[in-house]
Every structure is written in C-alpha cells, then in structure tokens.
Design a protein around this motif. Structure first.
Motif, short mmCIF file in Angstrom:
data_model
loop_
_atom_site.label_atom_id
_atom_site.label_comp_id
_atom_site.label_asym_id
_atom_site.label_seq_id
_atom_site.Cartn_x
_atom_site.Cartn_y
_atom_site.Cartn_z
N ALA A 19 0.84 -1.19 0.00
CA ALA A 19 0.00 0.00 0.00
C ALA A 19 0.87 1.24 0.00
O ALA A 19 2.07 1.17 0.34
CB ALA A 19 -0.93 0.00 1.21
N SER A 33 -1.47 -2.88 3.34
CA SER A 33 -2.89 -2.56 3.46
C SER A 33 -3.40 -2.91 4.86
O SER A 33 -2.94 -3.86 5.49
CB SER A 33 -3.70 -3.31 2.40
N GLN A 37 -9.07 -2.97 1.02
CA GLN A 37 -8.12 -2.62 -0.04
C GLN A 37 -8.83 -1.79 -1.09
O GLN A 37 -10.03 -1.92 -1.32
CB GLN A 37 -7.53 -3.88 -0.67
N SER A 148 -3.99 0.77 -2.38
CA SER A 148 -3.55 -0.58 -2.05
C SER A 148 -4.16 -1.57 -3.03
O SER A 148 -5.16 -1.27 -3.69
CB SER A 148 -3.92 -0.96 -0.62
#
Length: 385
Positions: A19, A33, A37, A148
């Motif tokens: 991410a 993440s 997401q 992400s």
C-alpha cells in the motif's frame, strides 16, 4: 520521499497487499494494506489521541479526512458495539504505525481491522507516522490518497489522481453527515428543558450529556428552518460539531442570526463555534494543520483557568485572545484561546444569551475538564426563564 514498510509486520501480514499513502506535494509513504483494499482520497491530518480511536473513526467531523494516528500502536482494545459516536465510520482513510495483532479487552467484539474492512475503509499500516506527522506540521494538511491492491499505480499516476481530488477549503459537508429526519433523545428523569439541536455532524455522546442534565433533545437536520425550531418551543438551541469549511454554511449562519434575534439561549461547539462567530461578524480561516486530539490546552480569558480538551478542527475564527468586539447583537468577547498558538477557542455574547467553544465538552473517551459547559447552558436557559 518514500518510506518503506518494515519486515516485522510482513511476518504476520498474511495476504496483506502493498500500500502507499501519497500526498499532493509528491511525498510517498509505503506500507501494507490495513482494513479494506482499494483507493481513498481526502485531506491528510494527524490525531494525537493516545486512546479513543473508535470514537475518532465514527466522529462525523472527520468526514473526507485521512486520519494519521500518532500513537504508535492502534487496535489494542479491538472494536465494541457501544462506543460509536454515530452510525458508521466517517474517515476517508486510516494510517497507523503498528496494528495490534490481537485485541485484548473484555468489551471487544472483533479486531479493528475487521471493522475497517467491513465498512470499506481503506487503510495503511507500517507507516513511519512520526516522520509523516512532522511533514504535515511543516508543510500543512493537504490532499492525499491511500492506494492498495489493485489501486496501486506508478507514483506519478497516484500523485496526479490526488491532485484531481477535492480540496477541504470550500467543502460544504454538513449536509452529507446530518440526520435525514428529526429524532428525540428524552431527558433522564424529569424533563426540565427542551433543546433544539442542529445536527451538523453531531456525536452520540452530546445528546446523552444533555439528557443527563434534564434536557429533552430534539435533533434537527442541518436544513432546519426557524419555523422548525419554533415548532419545538425550545428553551435553548444547540449548534453541533461537523465537517467542512465554515465559510460554506450560509443556511446555518442565517438560522443562528434568527436565533440571536429572538434572544433564545444558544450554545455551540466546534463547527457550531465557527458558525456563531460568523453570525457575529467574525471571519474564519483554514489552519496550517489544525487541532486534533485529546490533549490540547485551552485558556478561559475570564478565569485564567486552563482546561485540557479534545478537539478536531482545521478551521478557526479570526480574533485576538480576550478581545472585546461589537457585533450586530451587541458586545461579545473572544472568551477562550489555545496558549500553544493563540487560536480562538470560544466566543461569548454579553447582550444576548449565546456562547460557544471550539473544543468538545462531550469528549469520549475524554478528557472531561470541559463537561461543565453543559451546566453553563442549563444556567443560561434558567436565566432566560
């Protein structure tokens, strides 16, 4: 500028995707993440509270903001079903350093990351939040995006998408968080007063605090008119906290002026403080990075006493601590300020029964230094009778 995730969390990350938190000035902070997401945009701000993350996440004042928690570990007490300040999580995105691997609290019903995912809140973990906070302090709150999973792209593409996202300046958001229909929170025991509370992003604990003091609270949408207020036959009017730029609140400011014209007792907090100030003729401005947390000192200019307060605001009223000024409704005073930076933290009228503060006397999970302000509201309504 790029910050890398550490290996510590990777060991227990399972299927967590890479991410990135991308700021509009091009700074990139990489991690893993956390929660849902995807992609989320908002104004990146930091919150200094050491606890109370559930109340922060469900505070409507954080609508359209990506919240960075400065406390190094988040999620220790999990998520319960009692402490929400509204019906949902409002933050646009969430940034933490070290998520708790296992929640440990007798009231916990599920892990924080599970609730974030359930409500679709895109977050990022393993970010160097200390460095990030210093960056925001030095360069100011700004637009940002959390990316992400499939949302990750090249840095240039992500920065471009952040640059295309809306700015908080000029954002009219109260209408997006207000109640869709009026409702009543009954007084505990005998109802001594009836209050019309204008919901600009009200938190659940606010009507509870008033209810405990014998107030029957009629919560009205932000679109409420003076006719709606008068239909309740209230003893007082309350202006709640809320998100967005106070310069966009033409309707709420006009309603406040009508309340002042009728000399109904009025009490406002946070966003409500800015609206009262604008009704009195003061201007507002966007702060560099705002006040957000549970440890912010406020000085009462009349008593010279300091209260430690909870706050969440990125805009403030223009004015000098203790200054007395003439408004369309008579004399008024800048009644409170923050000794850290002289930010205006309250206004009080002398010729009409109205006052407001920039901080949160209803603060959950605390501190509770300012809870006495609800008693001052009671006294104001008693005097008006």
């Amino acid at each position: 500028m790029t910050r890398q995730a550490t290996d510590t969390y990777r060991v227990n990350a399972g299927d967590r995707a890479p991410a990135a938190l991308v700021l509009e000035d091009g700074a990139v902070y990489r991690g893993l993440s956390y929660g849902a997401q995807g992609t989320a945009f908002g104004e990146v701000v930091f919150c200094t509270g050491m606890t109370g993350y559930q109340e922060t996440l469900t505070d409507p004042s954080y609508h359209k903001q990506i919240v960075v928690q400065t406390a190094p570990q988040i999620g220790n007490t999990g998520w319960n079903d009692e402490d929400d300040e509204s019906s949902r999580i409002w933050v646009a995105g969430y940034v933490v350093r070290e998520p708790a691997r296992i929640p440990s609290n007798w009231r916990s019903r599920r892990p924080l990351q599970e609730e974030l995912a359930r409500q679709g809140v895109v977050g990022i973990a393993q970010v160097d939040t200390r460095t990030l906070t210093r960056h925001i302090r030095e360069h100011g709150a700004m637009r940002a995006g959390v990316f992400s999973g499939d949302g990750l792209a090249t840095t240039d593409e992500m920065v471009a998408r952040v640059a295309d996202s809306p700015s908080m300046a000029g954002a009219d958001l109260a209408g997006e968080v207000t109640t869709s229909a009026p409702y009543v929170v009954p007084a505990e025991g005998e109802a001594r007063f009836r209050v019309a509370a204008i919901d600009l992003g009200i938190k659940s604990n606010t009507p509870r605090m008033m209810s405990a003091r014998g107030m029957e609270v009629h919560v009205l949408p932000a679109t409420a008119t003076m006719a709606d207020v008068r239909a309740i036959e209230p003893d007082g009017v309350f202006l709640s906290n809320g998100p967005g730029d106070p310069a966009t609140t033409a309707h709420a400011t006009a309603l406040t002026r009508e309340v002042l014209d009728r000399k109904l007792p009025l009490f406002g907090i946070c966003f409500g403080n800015q609206i009262l100030g604008r009704a009195l003729g003061l201007d507002t401005y966007k702060m560099r990075y705002g006040h957000r947390g549970m440890n912010i000192p406020v000085m009462d200019t009349a008593t010279r006493r300091i209260a430690i307060t909870a706050q969440n605001h990125g805009f403030a009223l223009e004015g000098e601590p203790g200054a007395r000024f003439t408004s369309p409704y008579g004399a008024a005073t800048i009644s409170h300020y923050c000794p850290n930076d002289d930010t205006v933290e309250g206004v009080r009228c002398h010729d009409v029964p109205a006052f407001a503060v920039q901080y949160h006397p209803e603060a959950a999970a605390g501190p509770h230094d300012a809870a006495i302000l609800f008693d001052e509201f009671v006294a104001l309504m008693e005097d008006a009778r």
